[in-house]
Design an enzyme around this catalytic site. Structure first.
Site, PDB file in Angstrom:
ATOM      1  N   TRP A  41       5.783  56.353  58.238  1.00  0.00           N
ATOM      2  CA  TRP A  41       5.071  57.634  58.282  1.00  0.00           C
ATOM      3  C   TRP A  41       4.158  57.851  57.090  1.00  0.00           C
ATOM      4  CZ3 TRP A  41       4.452  59.108  62.814  1.00  0.00           C
ATOM      5  CH2 TRP A  41       5.465  58.985  63.776  1.00  0.00           C
ATOM      6  N   ASP A  75       6.203  65.112  52.536  1.00  0.00           N
ATOM      7  CA  ASP A  75       6.668  65.279  53.911  1.00  0.00           C
ATOM      8  C   ASP A  75       8.188  65.161  53.878  1.00  0.00           C
ATOM      9  OD1 ASP A  75       7.435  65.012  56.583  1.00  0.00           O
ATOM     10  OD2 ASP A  75       5.738  63.757  57.117  1.00  0.00           O
ATOM     11  N   LYS A 126      13.832  67.957  63.451  1.00  0.00           N
ATOM     12  CA  LYS A 126      14.874  67.091  62.916  1.00  0.00           C
ATOM     13  C   LYS A 126      16.131  67.880  62.523  1.00  0.00           C
ATOM     14  CE  LYS A 126      11.772  63.764  62.895  1.00  0.00           C
ATOM     15  NZ  LYS A 126      11.779  62.656  63.859  1.00  0.00           N
TER      16      LYS A 126
END
Length: 363
Positions: free
Chosen positions: A102, A175, A199
């Protein structure tokens, strides 16, 4: 319906208590005669939900008063664009500390469209043949506007919160989509923290940005208004119709976290769950964790079978027993057990029991 243990990386398993309250409100919210997904974002009822959600988040994470909290659409990938659009001047540069899939995606988004992304490849194979992180490579380049890091790489099973780089006066943008609310954090160490709800906080469809107020108001002229932090801040995250259901679910989850004792209690639980799972894998010669103990994620346990010809059988048998979502990300393959906040210790015990049984039968 039989009980399943949901190990998917996202959308995530949600607490039973939260799901039950949402079920009650889905058809009739607070005796309004309307379901929670039907009430207007401009109504007094939803305004109260929004206000309480932000207040609880600030309380749980001890967010300083000089930080804005924005409830946004667009997901993590939307923020890969929003970060440079809000922070990076034309022809500017930013440092990207790449530790997995990511952070690499975020760097690519910036480099291809918005400015110079200076990529610091920080992962390597150590002497034990495991993936590790070289934190000495997380250095700020003179002239950089910000530095970016993905604190928990969901795909790779790497977490770096305990070894944050010192970026000095250059804001560190993080992030934290997959490990937010799983442990206490010092928000003041970051210029901004972004995370998707899917999440540990709620359903997919919404991203929250916690951003220091001096970093708001620098967006490029062509930054879409729905990604402009200043616009969102001015309109209380309601410049357009927000994803009201996701916002509501975040509120319920924040209430649930507070009722347990906050993120401190969740950290205790998450340490216990991760220790149980990793201890079994490390003690086995049938399963392998290729992630160094120094940087293993508490919430995304990535592992492989030594004999990968058994992968399909492993997935089929685990699913038949109600252990779902264990197949690894397509980028890496193998297995991945995501044991987020809502996963109780009983679910991890069930997984370990299956790991033992499968090993005994196929070793």
């Amino acid at each position: 319906m039989s009980k399943v243990w949901n190990f998917y990386a996202g959308p995530c398993m949600l607490p039973d208590e939260v799901m039950e309250e949402a079920q009650r409100d889905f058809r009739d919210f607070q005796n309004t005669g309307m379901g929670v997904v039907e009430i207007s974002h401009r109504s007094a009822e939803f305004s109260e939900i929004a206000s309480k959600a932000e207040s609880l988040l600030r309380e749980l994470l001890h967010i300083p008063t000089n930080y804005r909290v924005l409830f946004e659409q667009g997901g993590g990938r939307g923020q890969f664009a929003a970060i440079p659009l809000n922070l990076l001047p034309e022809n500017g540069q930013a440092d990207y500390f790449v530790t997995g899939h990511w952070s690499n995606c975020a760097a690519k988004e910036c480099a291809e469209k918005y400015g110079k992304a200076i990529i610091h490849e920080c992962t390597y194979l150590n002497s034990d043949g495991q993936y590790d992180v070289d934190f000495s490579k997380m250095t700020v380049t003179p002239g950089s506007t910000y530095a970016y890091i993905c604190i928990n790489e969901t795909v790779n099973g790497i977490e770096t919160l305990e070894n944050l780089p010192d970026t000095g006066n250059v804001p560190l943008i993080a992030d934290m989509s997959s490990n937010i609310m799983t442990r206490p954090i010092d928000v003041s160490k970051f210029g901004a923290i972004i995370f998707g709800l899917q999440k540990n906080v709620g359903p997919s469809g919404m991203t929250i940005t916690i951003v220091r107020e001096d970093l708001v108001g620098h967006a490029r002229k062509y930054c879409p208004s729905v990604l402009d932090w200043a616009v969102l801040d001015k309109y209380g995250s309601m410049f357009n119709t927000p994803c009201t259901f996701a916002w509501y679910m975040a509120y319920l989850n924040f209430k649930w976290i507070k009722s347990l004792g906050g993120v401190e209690e969740l950290e205790r639980r998450n340490i216990e769950k991760a220790k149980m799972l990793y201890n079994y894998i490390d003690g086995s010669d049938f399963y392998v964790s290729k992630i160094s103990k120094n940087v293993r994620s508490r919430v995304n346990c990535v592992f492989t079978l030594k004999d990968e010809t058994l992968n399909n059988e492993f997935i089929a048998q685990s699913k038949a027993l109600g252990l779902v979502g264990l197949k690894g990300h397509k980028v890496l393959g193998g297995m991945r057990a995501s044991i987020y906040n809502a996963m109780p210790i009983e679910g991890v015990k069930a997984l370990v029991d299956f790991l033992k049984d499968f090993e005994q039968r196929y070793k």
